[in-house]
Design an enzyme around this catalytic site. Structure first.
Site, PDB file in Angstrom:
ATOM      1  CE  LYS A   1      -0.028 -34.484  -8.868  1.00 28.71           C
ATOM      2  NZ  LYS A   1       0.703 -34.120  -7.641  1.00 28.71           N
TER       3      LYS A   1
ATOM      4  NE  ARG B   1       2.900 -39.356  -6.086  1.00 25.68           N
ATOM      5  CZ  ARG B   1       3.083 -38.022  -6.102  1.00 25.68           C
ATOM      6  NH1 ARG B   1       2.704 -37.284  -5.103  1.00 25.68           N
ATOM      7  NH2 ARG B   1       3.648 -37.459  -7.154  1.00 25.68           N
TER       8      ARG B   1
ATOM      9  NE  ARG C   1       7.885 -29.734 -12.816  1.00 26.04           N
ATOM     10  CZ  ARG C   1       7.031 -30.546 -12.219  1.00 26.04           C
ATOM     11  NH1 ARG C   1       5.809 -30.146 -11.965  1.00 26.04           N
ATOM     12  NH2 ARG C   1       7.374 -31.774 -11.892  1.00 26.04           N
TER      13      ARG C   1
ATOM     14  NE  ARG D   1      10.026 -31.158  -9.390  1.00 23.65           N
ATOM     15  CZ  ARG D   1       8.814 -31.587  -9.045  1.00 23.65           C
ATOM     16  NH1 ARG D   1       7.824 -30.746  -8.848  1.00 23.65           N
ATOM     17  NH2 ARG D   1       8.591 -32.876  -8.901  1.00 23.65           N
TER      18      ARG D   1
ATOM     19  NE  ARG E   1       8.463 -37.261 -10.764  1.00 25.04           N
ATOM     20  CZ  ARG E   1       8.217 -36.024 -11.176  1.00 25.04           C
ATOM     21  NH1 ARG E   1       8.965 -35.476 -12.091  1.00 25.04           N
ATOM     22  NH2 ARG E   1       7.222 -35.357 -10.664  1.00 25.04           N
TER      23      ARG E   1
HETATM   24  P1  AMP Z   1       5.013 -34.274  -6.552  1.00 25.49           P
HETATM   25  O1  AMP Z   1       5.489 -32.886  -6.383  1.00 25.49           O
HETATM   26  O2  AMP Z   1       3.613 -34.483  -6.049  1.00 25.49           O
HETATM   27  O3  AMP Z   1       5.174 -34.768  -7.978  1.00 25.49           O
HETATM   28  O4  AMP Z   1       5.955 -35.204  -5.648  1.00 25.49           O
HETATM   29  C1  AMP Z   1       7.351 -35.246  -5.862  1.00 25.49           C
HETATM   30  C2  AMP Z   1       7.936 -36.532  -5.266  1.00 25.49           C
HETATM   31  O5  AMP Z   1       7.697 -36.571  -3.853  1.00 25.49           O
HETATM   32  C3  AMP Z   1       7.342 -37.823  -5.800  1.00 25.49           C
HETATM   33  O6  AMP Z   1       7.924 -38.212  -7.027  1.00 25.49           O
HETATM   34  C4  AMP Z   1       7.684 -38.785  -4.667  1.00 25.49           C
HETATM   35  O7  AMP Z   1       9.049 -39.158  -4.672  1.00 25.49           O
HETATM   36  C5  AMP Z   1       7.456 -37.915  -3.453  1.00 25.49           C
HETATM   37  N1  AMP Z   1       6.043 -38.019  -2.993  1.00 25.49           N
HETATM   38  C6  AMP Z   1       5.088 -37.042  -3.006  1.00 25.49           C
HETATM   39  N2  AMP Z   1       3.930 -37.485  -2.517  1.00 25.49           N
HETATM   40  C7  AMP Z   1       4.131 -38.787  -2.170  1.00 25.49           C
HETATM   41  C8  AMP Z   1       3.310 -39.811  -1.638  1.00 25.49           C
HETATM   42  N3  AMP Z   1       2.004 -39.596  -1.358  1.00 25.49           N
HETATM   43  N4  AMP Z   1       3.857 -41.027  -1.417  1.00 25.49           N
HETATM   44  C9  AMP Z   1       5.149 -41.250  -1.683  1.00 25.49           C
HETATM   45  N5  AMP Z   1       5.974 -40.354  -2.212  1.00 25.49           N
HETATM   46  C10 AMP Z   1       5.484 -39.125  -2.468  1.00 25.49           C
END
Ligand code: AMP
Length: 187
Positions: free
Chosen positions: A13, A88, A127, A133, A144
């Site tokens: 993504k 989300r 990754r 990370r 996740r």
């Molecule tokens: P991502 O890089 O999009 O995978 O986001 C990394 C982390 O940020 C996620 O696992 C959540 O802990 C937090 N996060 C990102 N976007 C959201 C969202 N829309 N709602 C809640 N937590 C979020």
């Protein structure tokens, strides 16, 4: 164009979002990136978000929604954007609808990248080695993915009913996936 890109962690993504936003000439708005920048900067928002991110859980809506509302209000998002990682949850879908309504707009298309679960875990572990990370250990990755299946996958039904959902196979070379997405967007 106002686009939402969704998909399970590890489906590519973030990579596709950067390429697409550039191609479409719209800002790439990634809630994960905004949270990570805040964590790196040691801001109060970052300190709050980190606890959840490190556990593979979603950051509470009380934090996330205000952050997105603020970002969508910036001038560069007036004529389009590519949202990556928000909404989300079904509650966030309602929030986003209201935010866009207030701005007199709505989402044009939602692209969901689909991916094979084993492939996704392998990608994320890779990754973790490359980027270090903190939320990329196998246990957290599985958490996740479970949270995605439970809270985010149901969003596709909502957008499908609205007739704006496109599901795209996220497996394969980056450029092939980009081509599939552009094809779905009619670009
Ligand atoms: P991502 O890089 O999009 O995978 O986001 C990394 C982390 O940020 C996620 O696992 C959540 O802990 C937090 N996060 C990102 N976007 C959201 C969202 N829309 N709602 C809640 N937590 C979020």
């Amino acid at each position: 164009m106002r686009i939402l890109l969704m998909g399970p962690p590890g489906a590519g993504k973030g990579t596709q979002a950067v390429v697409l936003a550039e191609r479409l000439g719209v800002p790439h708005i990634s809630t994960g990136d905004i949270f990570r920048a805040n964590v790196a900067g040691g801001t109060p928002l970052g300190l709050e978000a980190k606890r959840y991110m490190d556990a593979g859980e979603y950051v509470p809506d009380s934090v996330t929604n205000d952050m997105v509302r603020d970002r969508l209000g910036h001038d560069d998002a007036a004529n389009g954007f590519l949202l990556d990682g928000y909404p989300r949850t079904l509650a966030q879908v309602d929030e986003l609808d209201q935010m866009l309504d207030a701005l007199g707009s709505s989402l044009d298309r939602v692209v969901e990248l689909t991916a094979d679960l084993d492939e996704v875990v392998a990608r994320l572990l890779n990754r973790a080695v490359e980027q270090g990370r903190a939320d990329d250990t196998e246990e957290i990755i599985r958490r996740r993915l479970a949270v995605y299946a439970e809270q985010t996958a149901p969003l596709t039904a909502v957008y499908s009913e609205r007739g704006i959902l496109a599901q795209v196979d996220g497996m394969g070379a980056v450029k092939d996936v980009t081509a599939r997405i552009l094809d779905e967007l009619g670009i």
